[in-house]
Design a protein around this motif. Sequence first.
Motif, PDB file in Angstrom:
ATOM      1  N   UNK A  68      49.021 -60.544 -27.292  1.00  0.00           N
ATOM      2  CA  UNK A  68      49.482 -60.445 -28.682  1.00  0.00           C
ATOM      3  C   UNK A  68      48.795 -61.478 -29.561  1.00  0.00           C
ATOM      4  N   UNK A  69      48.676 -62.701 -29.038  1.00  0.00           N
ATOM      5  CA  UNK A  69      48.055 -63.783 -29.807  1.00  0.00           C
ATOM      6  C   UNK A  69      46.557 -63.566 -30.008  1.00  0.00           C
ATOM      7  N   UNK A  70      45.938 -62.743 -29.174  1.00  0.00           N
ATOM      8  CA  UNK A  70      44.489 -62.534 -29.274  1.00  0.00           C
ATOM      9  C   UNK A  70      44.104 -61.537 -30.368  1.00  0.00           C
ATOM     10  N   UNK A  71      45.081 -60.851 -30.940  1.00  0.00           N
ATOM     11  CA  UNK A  71      44.773 -59.881 -32.006  1.00  0.00           C
ATOM     12  C   UNK A  71      44.017 -60.583 -33.124  1.00  0.00           C
ATOM     13  N   UNK A  72      42.895 -59.995 -33.500  1.00  0.00           N
ATOM     14  CA  UNK A  72      42.072 -60.540 -34.575  1.00  0.00           C
ATOM     15  C   UNK A  72      40.996 -61.505 -34.114  1.00  0.00           C
ATOM     16  N   UNK A  73      41.005 -61.857 -32.832  1.00  0.00           N
ATOM     17  CA  UNK A  73      39.970 -62.764 -32.317  1.00  0.00           C
ATOM     18  C   UNK A  73      39.234 -62.087 -31.160  1.00  0.00           C
ATOM     19  N   UNK A  74      38.061 -62.597 -30.840  1.00  0.00           N
ATOM     20  CA  UNK A  74      37.265 -61.977 -29.788  1.00  0.00           C
ATOM     21  C   UNK A  74      36.982 -60.531 -30.123  1.00  0.00           C
ATOM     22  N   UNK A  75      36.839 -59.706 -29.090  1.00  0.00           N
ATOM     23  CA  UNK A  75      36.676 -58.273 -29.321  1.00  0.00           C
ATOM     24  C   UNK A  75      37.865 -57.545 -28.712  1.00  0.00           C
ATOM     25  N   UNK A  76      38.167 -56.391 -29.240  1.00  0.00           N
ATOM     26  CA  UNK A  76      39.272 -55.591 -28.715  1.00  0.00           C
ATOM     27  C   UNK A  76      39.007 -55.244 -27.253  1.00  0.00           C
ATOM     28  N   UNK A  77      37.788 -54.859 -26.941  1.00  0.00           N
ATOM     29  CA  UNK A  77      37.440 -54.486 -25.560  1.00  0.00           C
ATOM     30  C   UNK A  77      37.627 -55.671 -24.623  1.00  0.00           C
ATOM     31  N   UNK A  78      37.135 -56.845 -25.004  1.00  0.00           N
ATOM     32  CA  UNK A  78      37.286 -58.022 -24.145  1.00  0.00           C
ATOM     33  C   UNK A  78      38.757 -58.394 -23.971  1.00  0.00           C
ATOM     34  N   UNK A  79      39.509 -58.361 -25.064  1.00  0.00           N
ATOM     35  CA  UNK A  79      40.925 -58.723 -24.988  1.00  0.00           C
ATOM     36  C   UNK A  79      41.691 -57.783 -24.061  1.00  0.00           C
ATOM     37  N   UNK A  80      41.447 -56.482 -24.197  1.00  0.00           N
ATOM     38  CA  UNK A  80      42.134 -55.508 -23.348  1.00  0.00           C
ATOM     39  C   UNK A  80      41.689 -55.614 -21.891  1.00  0.00           C
ATOM     40  N   UNK A  81      40.398 -55.808 -21.678  1.00  0.00           N
ATOM     41  CA  UNK A  81      39.893 -55.945 -20.307  1.00  0.00           C
ATOM     42  C   UNK A  81      40.543 -57.130 -19.618  1.00  0.00           C
ATOM     43  N   UNK A  82      40.598 -58.251 -20.312  1.00  0.00           N
ATOM     44  CA  UNK A  82      41.207 -59.451 -19.733  1.00  0.00           C
ATOM     45  C   UNK A  82      42.695 -59.235 -19.446  1.00  0.00           C
ATOM     46  N   UNK A 118      37.850 -45.494 -23.484  1.00  0.00           N
ATOM     47  CA  UNK A 118      39.092 -45.072 -24.142  1.00  0.00           C
ATOM     48  C   UNK A 118      39.257 -45.574 -25.561  1.00  0.00           C
ATOM     49  N   UNK A 119      38.796 -46.785 -25.835  1.00  0.00           N
ATOM     50  CA  UNK A 119      39.023 -47.386 -27.143  1.00  0.00           C
ATOM     51  C   UNK A 119      37.967 -46.892 -28.123  1.00  0.00           C
ATOM     52  N   UNK A 120      38.391 -46.336 -29.244  1.00  0.00           N
ATOM     53  CA  UNK A 120      37.428 -45.865 -30.234  1.00  0.00           C
ATOM     54  C   UNK A 120      36.524 -47.010 -30.695  1.00  0.00           C
ATOM     55  N   UNK A 121      35.329 -46.662 -31.020  1.00  0.00           N
ATOM     56  CA  UNK A 121      34.364 -47.669 -31.460  1.00  0.00           C
ATOM     57  C   UNK A 121      34.951 -48.548 -32.559  1.00  0.00           C
ATOM     58  N   UNK A 122      34.755 -49.834 -32.410  1.00  0.00           N
ATOM     59  CA  UNK A 122      35.279 -50.789 -33.383  1.00  0.00           C
ATOM     60  C   UNK A 122      34.438 -50.759 -34.649  1.00  0.00           C
ATOM     61  N   UNK A 123      35.094 -51.121 -35.744  1.00  0.00           N
ATOM     62  CA  UNK A 123      34.377 -51.209 -37.022  1.00  0.00           C
ATOM     63  C   UNK A 123      33.564 -52.470 -37.068  1.00  0.00           C
TER      64      UNK A 123
END
Length: 194
Positions: free
Chosen positions: A76-90, A189-194
Amino acid sequence: MPTGVALRDVREQLFDAAERVLLRAGPHALTSRAVTTEAGVAKGVLHRHFADFDAFLAEFVLDRVGRMDRGTATLHESAGSGTVVDNLTEALTALYASASVAIVKLVTVRDGLTERLRHTWPAGVPVVTEAISAVADYLSRERHLGRIAATVDVDTLATILIGTTHMIYVHRGETPPDAEAVRRVVLMAVPEQK
């Protein structure tokens, strides 16, 4: 076993022992005798703290779900930082590196446990439903920040991510997949990020 010796945090000691037995030998090997032997306590200790073995297992599962809740705070705290793919993978790798897969197996093979959990967990399988909720919440935050498309159905995407990752771990047996296997799932699965 010695008697009259005060046990500190006996519930946690028993839960930790149950997790070790579950991970080492699977849900069918999880008996009150196996747990107390692993914990190094007399069998009566478990029954002094819990009404029966299914009550113990229900509290064990809920305790492990509670630990997962603390772990998802990082996601939850990672929202807005790093990349969505990296955050979800971790997050997915950490979730499935825990006892999650084994707990899901335990819940599905023990009818008494499933029935007991229905009183406090009315829908779904503990761990799985909690993980889906945590990932959906994270994705919702990222969608609000514009890091994933506004049209993404976060509940469906979270279910896809948890279900697919779960299947990858279940089918690997004792050798868990590496983070790269989880990353490939997230990328697909995750749509391409903007």
